[in-house]
Scaffold this active site. Sequence first.
Site, PDB file in Angstrom:
ATOM      1  N   TYR A   1      37.677  28.244  33.245  1.00 42.13           N
ATOM      2  CA  TYR A   1      38.106  28.916  32.583  1.00 42.13           C
ATOM      3  C   TYR A   1      38.661  27.829  31.734  1.00 42.13           C
ATOM      4  CZ  TYR A   1      41.734  27.930  35.136  1.00 42.13           C
ATOM      5  OH  TYR A   1      42.862  28.188  36.096  1.00 42.13           O
ATOM      6  N   GLU A   2      38.541  26.732  31.479  1.00 41.06           N
ATOM      7  CA  GLU A   2      39.267  25.495  30.393  1.00 41.06           C
ATOM      8  C   GLU A   2      38.698  25.379  28.949  1.00 41.06           C
ATOM      9  OE1 GLU A   2      42.023  22.416  32.524  1.00 41.06           O
ATOM     10  OE2 GLU A   2      41.267  22.896  34.098  1.00 41.06           O
TER      11      GLU A   2
ATOM     12  N   ALA B   1      43.665  28.865  45.405  1.00 40.12           N
ATOM     13  CA  ALA B   1      44.526  29.811  45.780  1.00 40.12           C
ATOM     14  C   ALA B   1      43.458  31.261  45.539  1.00 40.12           C
ATOM     15  CB  ALA B   1      46.027  29.902  44.294  1.00 40.12           C
TER      16      ALA B   1
ATOM     17  N   HIS C   1      50.809  34.163  37.250  1.00 35.23           N
ATOM     18  CA  HIS C   1      50.553  32.048  37.968  1.00 35.23           C
ATOM     19  C   HIS C   1      51.913  32.027  38.388  1.00 35.23           C
ATOM     20  CE1 HIS C   1      48.224  28.710  38.562  1.00 35.23           C
ATOM     21  NE2 HIS C   1      49.705  28.196  37.225  1.00 35.23           N
TER      22      HIS C   1
ATOM     23  N   SER D   1      45.675  25.294  43.097  1.00 34.24           N
ATOM     24  CA  SER D   1      46.951  25.424  42.664  1.00 34.24           C
ATOM     25  C   SER D   1      48.193  25.788  43.553  1.00 34.24           C
ATOM     26  CB  SER D   1      46.723  26.940  42.222  1.00 34.24           C
ATOM     27  OG  SER D   1      45.841  27.409  40.708  1.00 34.24           O
TER      28      SER D   1
ATOM     29  N   HIS E   1      48.721  22.406  38.620  1.00 33.36           N
ATOM     30  CA  HIS E   1      47.778  21.282  38.648  1.00 33.36           C
ATOM     31  C   HIS E   1      48.419  20.026  37.961  1.00 33.36           C
ATOM     32  CE1 HIS E   1      44.468  23.940  40.102  1.00 33.36           C
ATOM     33  NE2 HIS E   1      44.948  24.575  39.350  1.00 33.36           N
TER      34      HIS E   1
ATOM     35  N   HIS F   1      38.958  23.688  35.485  1.00 31.44           N
ATOM     36  CA  HIS F   1      38.009  25.021  36.162  1.00 31.44           C
ATOM     37  C   HIS F   1      37.661  25.367  34.340  1.00 31.44           C
ATOM     38  CE1 HIS F   1      41.946  25.216  37.873  1.00 31.44           C
ATOM     39  NE2 HIS F   1      41.688  26.108  38.724  1.00 31.44           N
TER      40      HIS F   1
ATOM     41  N   MET G   1      39.147  31.800  40.629  1.00 35.40           N
ATOM     42  CA  MET G   1      38.194  30.630  39.674  1.00 35.40           C
ATOM     43  C   MET G   1      37.683  29.506  39.892  1.00 35.40           C
ATOM     44  SD  MET G   1      41.181  32.518  36.838  1.00 35.40           S
ATOM     45  CE  MET G   1      41.599  34.558  37.800  1.00 35.40           C
ATOM     46  N   SER G   2      37.447  29.178  41.165  1.00 35.43           N
ATOM     47  CA  SER G   2      37.384  27.882  41.311  1.00 35.43           C
ATOM     48  C   SER G   2      36.328  27.556  42.635  1.00 35.43           C
ATOM     49  CB  SER G   2      38.543  26.721  41.486  1.00 35.43           C
ATOM     50  OG  SER G   2      38.853  27.802  42.735  1.00 35.43           O
TER      51      SER G   2
ATOM     52  N   ASN H   1      48.227  36.242  46.815  1.00 33.31           N
ATOM     53  CA  ASN H   1      48.359  38.305  46.611  1.00 33.31           C
ATOM     54  C   ASN H   1      47.285  38.344  46.874  1.00 33.31           C
ATOM     55  OD1 ASN H   1      47.077  36.540  44.284  1.00 33.31           O
ATOM     56  ND2 ASN H   1      46.067  38.192  44.191  1.00 33.31           N
TER      57      ASN H   1
HETATM   58  N1  HPA Z   1      42.495  36.556  41.471  1.00 32.56           N
HETATM   59  C1  HPA Z   1      41.501  35.518  40.980  1.00 32.56           C
HETATM   60  N2  HPA Z   1      41.868  34.234  41.329  1.00 32.56           N
HETATM   61  C2  HPA Z   1      43.352  34.134  41.516  1.00 32.56           C
HETATM   62  C3  HPA Z   1      44.112  35.261  42.437  1.00 32.56           C
HETATM   63  C4  HPA Z   1      43.093  36.599  42.805  1.00 32.56           C
HETATM   64  O1  HPA Z   1      43.737  37.766  42.497  1.00 32.56           O
HETATM   65  N3  HPA Z   1      44.619  35.007  42.880  1.00 32.56           N
HETATM   66  C5  HPA Z   1      45.160  33.367  42.646  1.00 32.56           C
HETATM   67  N4  HPA Z   1      44.092  33.426  41.681  1.00 32.56           N
END
Ligand code: HPA
Length: 276
Positions: A89-90, A117, A251, A34, A65, A87, A215-216, A239
């Site tokens: 989750y898709e 990310a 996001h 991302s 993406h 991903h 998440m990847s 973050n």
């Molecule tokens: N959690 C999950 N996936 C992420 C995060 C997060 O805080 N930041 C970027 N991708």
Amino acid sequence: MSEVSGIETDLALARETLESHFGEAPKIGLVLGSGLSNLVDFFENPREASYSELPGFIPSTVEGHKGALVAGKLGGVPVVAMAGRNHLYEGHSAAAVVFPLRALIHWGIDSVVITNAAGGISASLVEGDLMLISDHLNMTGQNPLVGENVDSLGPRFPDMSLAYDPELRGKARRIGLTGGLDLKEGVYASMLGPSYETPAEVEMLGRIGADAVGMSTVPEVIAARHAGARVLGLSCITNLAAGKSKEVLTHDDVKDVANSVKDRMQYLVKELVKAI
Ligand code: HPA
């Protein structure tokens, strides 16, 4: 047709398509997460194929993406990058998520730099940090190797004790020191998503050993190690994970911070591909 001969046929077709599009495979592949796809802006002689043109590659549904394979040279070294990934989750199966990387390995890449990310859990991480992944926690409940094993791709029970190549990590650490990158290192936990974690989940992940969460990456690393490719993993801490700061996670913020590390990421990956 059995599941096994199905994937072998699919990989053979993907390889043929990659050969006719790009010619001989480079040795190094990059998976760009991302907000990190802008690394391809630094490629010399970029050539691009959208995922929709490549059999078995799924066009991305996630904003930020790109959804294209880009071949070119980085620091004079031939590379191919997945600008965008799929991903779990898709709604894709783990096997579908890892198909493009398997196809690149089948084509001929033998090392892969996988970026993402991630949210920082460890107190030593701050927004904008780059973190070398030393190991992972698979919290997705899924694994791309579930089902009949394809013996021609790799073993039934692949070893994961050195999933993140120690030699490549050593090189990355040296580059980080030389370039003054303040590179961090830690354990990445992958959740299924797409909701961000609750503070309680982040607390749990920290207690069981995670430094960052995303998440990847984990399905890709498992498939790459199964196929014998070397892996270097790199998280951009976009973050602080939920509960570690007062801010609401979006996001858009994740993409903005990933975008802001562009120069350091470019320096690190360019020096790495020269050193691999
Ligand atoms: N959690 C999950 N996936 C992420 C995060 C997060 O805080 N930041 C970027 N991708």
